[in-house]
Write an enzyme that holds these catalytic residues in place. Structure first.
Site, PDB file in Angstrom:
ATOM      1  N   LYS A   1      -5.201  -3.615  -9.974  1.00 16.43           N
ATOM      2  CA  LYS A   1      -5.557  -4.954  -9.510  1.00 16.43           C
ATOM      3  C   LYS A   1      -6.646  -5.535 -10.394  1.00 16.43           C
ATOM      4  O   LYS A   1      -7.522  -4.820 -10.890  1.00 16.43           O
ATOM      5  CB  LYS A   1      -5.998  -4.931  -8.048  1.00 16.43           C
ATOM      6  CG  LYS A   1      -7.194  -4.059  -7.750  1.00 16.43           C
ATOM      7  CD  LYS A   1      -7.447  -3.978  -6.250  1.00 16.43           C
ATOM      8  CE  LYS A   1      -8.571  -3.001  -5.922  1.00 16.43           C
ATOM      9  NZ  LYS A   1      -8.793  -2.856  -4.473  1.00 16.43           N
TER      10      LYS A   1
ATOM     11  N   ARG B   1      -3.979   6.196  -5.359  1.00 15.49           N
ATOM     12  CA  ARG B   1      -4.591   5.136  -6.148  1.00 15.49           C
ATOM     13  C   ARG B   1      -4.565   5.593  -7.610  1.00 15.49           C
ATOM     14  O   ARG B   1      -5.531   6.074  -8.163  1.00 15.49           O
ATOM     15  CB  ARG B   1      -6.025   4.882  -5.685  1.00 15.49           C
ATOM     16  CG  ARG B   1      -6.624   3.600  -6.235  1.00 15.49           C
ATOM     17  CD  ARG B   1      -8.084   3.480  -5.855  1.00 15.49           C
ATOM     18  NE  ARG B   1      -8.325   3.486  -4.431  1.00 15.49           N
ATOM     19  CZ  ARG B   1      -8.206   2.426  -3.647  1.00 15.49           C
ATOM     20  NH1 ARG B   1      -7.827   1.267  -4.147  1.00 15.49           N
ATOM     21  NH2 ARG B   1      -8.453   2.517  -2.355  1.00 15.49           N
TER      22      ARG B   1
ATOM     23  N   ARG C   1      -2.216  -6.739   4.681  1.00 11.52           N
ATOM     24  CA  ARG C   1      -1.119  -5.872   4.240  1.00 11.52           C
ATOM     25  C   ARG C   1      -0.218  -5.563   5.435  1.00 11.52           C
ATOM     26  O   ARG C   1      -0.697  -5.231   6.535  1.00 11.52           O
ATOM     27  CB  ARG C   1      -1.700  -4.581   3.659  1.00 11.52           C
ATOM     28  CG  ARG C   1      -0.684  -3.597   3.041  1.00 11.52           C
ATOM     29  CD  ARG C   1      -0.451  -3.905   1.600  1.00 11.52           C
ATOM     30  NE  ARG C   1       0.392  -2.917   0.944  1.00 11.52           N
ATOM     31  CZ  ARG C   1      -0.046  -1.989   0.091  1.00 11.52           C
ATOM     32  NH1 ARG C   1      -1.342  -1.910  -0.196  1.00 11.52           N
ATOM     33  NH2 ARG C   1       0.791  -1.163  -0.493  1.00 11.52           N
TER      34      ARG C   1
ATOM     35  N   LYS D   1      -2.098 -11.529  -6.507  1.00  9.12           N
ATOM     36  CA  LYS D   1      -2.747 -10.748  -5.455  1.00  9.12           C
ATOM     37  C   LYS D   1      -3.189 -11.708  -4.366  1.00  9.12           C
ATOM     38  O   LYS D   1      -4.138 -12.472  -4.538  1.00  9.12           O
ATOM     39  CB  LYS D   1      -3.949  -9.968  -5.992  1.00  9.12           C
ATOM     40  CG  LYS D   1      -4.514  -9.015  -4.938  1.00  9.12           C
ATOM     41  CD  LYS D   1      -5.693  -8.240  -5.428  1.00  9.12           C
ATOM     42  CE  LYS D   1      -6.060  -7.163  -4.402  1.00  9.12           C
ATOM     43  NZ  LYS D   1      -6.189  -7.685  -3.024  1.00  9.12           N
TER      44      LYS D   1
ATOM     45  N   ARG E   1      -2.088  -1.845   7.319  1.00  7.32           N
ATOM     46  CA  ARG E   1      -2.485  -0.913   6.259  1.00  7.32           C
ATOM     47  C   ARG E   1      -2.854   0.458   6.830  1.00  7.32           C
ATOM     48  O   ARG E   1      -2.628   1.485   6.201  1.00  7.32           O
ATOM     49  CB  ARG E   1      -3.678  -1.498   5.507  1.00  7.32           C
ATOM     50  CG  ARG E   1      -4.251  -0.621   4.415  1.00  7.32           C
ATOM     51  CD  ARG E   1      -5.535  -1.207   3.880  1.00  7.32           C
ATOM     52  NE  ARG E   1      -5.318  -2.487   3.236  1.00  7.32           N
ATOM     53  CZ  ARG E   1      -5.018  -2.651   1.953  1.00  7.32           C
ATOM     54  NH1 ARG E   1      -4.905  -1.606   1.173  1.00  7.32           N
ATOM     55  NH2 ARG E   1      -4.841  -3.852   1.448  1.00  7.32           N
TER      56      ARG E   1
END
Length: 507
Positions: free
Chosen positions: A372, A366, A216, A211, A231
């Protein structure tokens, strides 16, 4: 529709914790909107107007605020048109013209509408109308399956236009919305877990990937035309010529790539997040170079890959961009996953993302297919002040001002406290009630919005790290701070120091 009706609905939504009640209130509003107002209203409700940021800051907003109107008269269309004018005003004399537009707008607004407009323009509006809740409300208002609305929104990248189509069009028209190269889609999101082992227990066999602490990016290529989006789906192609060149060199005609970009030091390690974001946000040329790293591919040369398993997509990515793939390993072994996690941290990255190898790309979701894992850092800090809340927290002290101990006086008085950030996250209703009573007892001075207190209360704060910041005397700010608990067992003299927090900076 009068803007007042929309503002009243946001007050209703903010005042309840019930998702069902939020959805009901928003769906009722959406049904009553004129078709021409739907897209604009949705943008306002999620604090992302369709015009994006129009370049108004605190100073301009404060200067424009005058006596509010006594009765509501502004419409949603009036506000939308004013935002169009603010966005389109440029060149000589534009500052005065923009100020005049803003003054006319706020003069026609009631006090509650003025606060709403300020929140929209400054990007600080908290309506409680999160995008997921509003998506459910669109489905409710249109009497359509929420999955159909969600998919159309993710593929179009525009919830406002999706709402307009869902409410005024047909189910077939909504289902016809597809992936278009050159039109950004909402990015897939990850849930969280405490360890790589815990994440692997949920996903099964997975790709365990570094990560990165970067920005992004979503890259679209159609022939020689390359577009890069953030993003939030804002286009930033002109800021990232180095990424454009990398993608132009890939052996493809059409492609959509998902990834991160970040600055590297001379040893190939990540530079501080703040340096990446400073370069990422710059319109002018900068010396810092941003390197792209890709972890997914959504389309290649006429073939949509959204619904293909991750393992297939990674195979395509390995074929077209092997030198720009984010490091990782495919495994079902917890020991291997933990080793990759340790390697990522040792290399200066945030942690890992554990991704189920059979998962499709669920844009905008999500779920449990991507998880993560980042180490949680906790520090004991001192409450310096607290701000009065709004919406559901009206009448309660909410947003905490946090200070670290400065024992040597490096950044102020020896033994004093240096402010390092604010947070209202993690506060339960019980804690809100407790601190409202407690901090008024400790008050040393106050304004209409803030109560400063004796620096005697210690609170345990979880953070994702720190970043350089000129805002505070210590030169750092907390990242993603949230309250864990109050520490009645500690005195303020035992709080963590500013030097301890500064040591978290990557040098």
């Amino acid at each position: 529709m009068l803007l007042d009706e929309l503002v009243k609905t946001t007050d209703t939504v903010a005042s309840t914790r019930s998702r069902l009640a939020k959805v009901d209130a928003l769906a009722d509003l959406l049904r009553r909107l004129e078709p021409a107002d739907i897209a604009a209203a949705v943008g306002l409700l999620i604090a992302r107007p369709r015009q994006g940021r129009v370049g108004i800051g605190w100073r301009g907003m404060t200067a424009a605020m005058g006596e509010p109107a006594a009765e509501p008269s502004l419409t949603v269309a009036d506000l939308d048109a004013a935002l169009d004018r603010l966005l389109g005003t440029a060149g000589a004399g534009s500052a005065a013209e923009r100020a005049a537009t803003l003054r006319l707008l706020t003069a026609a607004a009631t006090e509650r509408e003025q606060a709403f407009i300020a929140g929209v323009l400054l990007g600080e509006l908290r309506t409680g109308a999160l995008e997921g809740v509003l998506t459910d409300a669109v489905a409710r208002a249109a009497d359509l399956p929420v999955d159909a609305v969600r998919r159309a929104a993710m593929l179009s990248g525009d919830l406002g236009e999706t709402a307009l189509l869902a409410i005024t069009g047909t189910a077939a028209e909504l289902d016809a919305v597809g992936l278009v190269v050159g039109r950004p889609v909402q990015p897939m999101l990850a849930a969280t877990a405490a360890s790589a082992t815990a994440a692997l227990e949920v996903t099964g066999e997975a790709s365990v990937e570094y990560k990165l602490d970067g920005a992004r990016i979503q890259v679209h290529r159609v022939g020689d035309d390359i577009r890069i989006y953030t993003r939030t789906l804002a286009e930033v192609t002109h800021r990232l010529p180095e990424v454009v060149e990398v993608v132009r060199g890939l052996p493809v005609r059409d492609v959509i790539l998902d990834g991160e970009t970040l600055a590297l030091d001379e040893d190939g390690g990540p530079r501080p997040f703040q340096e990446t974001m400073s370069r990422f946000g710059a319109d002018a040329a900068r010396a810092t170079v941003l390197h792209p790293w890709f972890f997914d591919v959504l389309h290649i040369d006429g073939r949509d890959l959204l619904d293909e398993p991750l393992l297939t997509r990674l195979g395509v990515l390995e074929r077209i961009a092997p030198e720009h793939r984010i490091p990782g390993e495919i495994t079902a072994d917890a020991a291997v996953a933990e080793r990759v996690s340790r390697d990522a941290l040792a290399a200066g990255h945030e942690g890992v993302v554990v991704k189920a190898v059979g998962s499709a790309y669920a844009a905008g979701r999500r779920g449990s297919n991507w998880i993560k894992v980042k180490p949680v850092l906790t520090y004991d800090l001192v409450v310096l002040a607290c701000e009065w809340g709004s919406g559901r927290r009206t009448g309660l002290l909410s947003n905490l001002h946090l200070g670290a101990l400065d024992p040597t006086g490096e950044f102020g008085e020896p033994g004093g406290y240096v402010m390092v950030g604010k947070t209202f996250k993690g506060l339960t209703d019980a804690l809100l009630r407790w601190q409202t009573e407690r901090f008024q007892e400790l008050e040393v001075r106050s304004t209409a919005g803030t109560v400063w207190v004796e620096p005697v209360t210690v609170v345990e704060i979880a953070i994702d790290g720190v970043q350089r910041s000129p805002r505070y005397p210590g030169g750092i700010a907390l990242r993603f701070a949230r309250v864990k608990r109050y520490r009645d067992d500690k005195t303020a003299a035992e709080a963590d120091t500013i030097q301890t927090l500064r040591a978290l900076l990557r040098l």
